[in-house]
Design a protein around this motif. Structure first.
Motif: not given
Ligand code: TMP
Length: 207
Positions: A1-13, A88-93
């Motif tokens: 199972m491949s992992g998923k890479f989810i990023v959170f972005e935004g300006v300060e605060g 990600l190689d281990r299949g983690d989120l």
């Protein structure tokens, strides 16, 4: 199972840190057979914590714009190689507080580097790794900076002029227009609960 890479972005605060932690708790119960990992940039490794300190906490330092760009790149290279890729190689989120889009927004739109220079640094640091999904918490910069002031003394980046932060927000807007399949905008001027419900609805379709 491949992992998923989810990023959170935004300006300060914009509320990334609160939302990423709530998301991790919910995601771990929703996908209880997977491992959920939270990490961040800068500072997702031991070396990165020292780089973070240099970039954000040392208010007397005169860090040049090129040095700043390369320090964010160095933090990312170490982070991808020793934390993100192995998970990600281990299949983690993997939930990550900021990634390459921050460099486009802050060093590109904010500091004025050409996109081609930013892309070269990002490519070198990541070896071509992109997020599977980026959740962009979009907030008016003045509201975000007011929240930052309530939390305490602003760090080196937070102390930049209002116009810098406005350019950063425009950078995120243009990135979201360019990559509509990868970047999802959420109105961060809503209550914490509504924002979290919207994040969960998005993740239910993509994890
Ligand atoms: P934060 O972890 O509280 O969001 O702070 C990180 C700061 O570093 C924030 O001001 C955004 C900035 N930053 C960049 O300028 N470029 C980057 O590539 C990254 C990852 C962060």
């Amino acid at each position: 199972m491949s992992g998923k890479f989810i990023v959170f972005e935004g300006v300060e605060g914009a509320g990334k840190t609160t939302q990423i932690h709530q998301t991790a708790v919910w995601l771990q119960s929703w996908c209880n057979d997977r491992t959920v990992v939270i990490t961040r940039e800068p500072g997702g490794t031991k070396l990165g914590q020292q780089i973070r300190q240099l970039l954000l906490e040392d208010l007397d330092s005169c860090i040049g714009n090129r040095t700043e760009l390369l320090l964010y790149g160095a933090d990312r290279a170490q982070h991808v190689e020793s934390v993100i890729r192995p998970h990600l190689d281990r299949g983690d989120l993997v939930l990550c507080d900021r990634f390459t889009d921050s460099t486009v927004a802050y060093q590109g739109y904010g500091r004025g580097f050409d996109r081609s220079e930013i892309d070269r640094v990002n490519q070198l640091a990541t070896g071509g790794l992109h997020s599977d999904l980026t959740i962009w918490l979009d907030l008016d910069v003045e509201i975000g900076l007011q929240r930052v002031l309530l939390r305490g003394k602003p760090d080196r980046m937070e102390q930049a002029k209002l116009e810098f932060h406005q350019r950063v927000r425009r950078g995120y807007q243009e990135l979201a227009n360019t990559y509509p399949n990868r970047i999802v905008r959420i109105d961060a001027n809503q209550s914490e609960q509504i924002i979290q419900a919207e994040i969960q609805a998005i993740l239910k379709q993509s994890v």
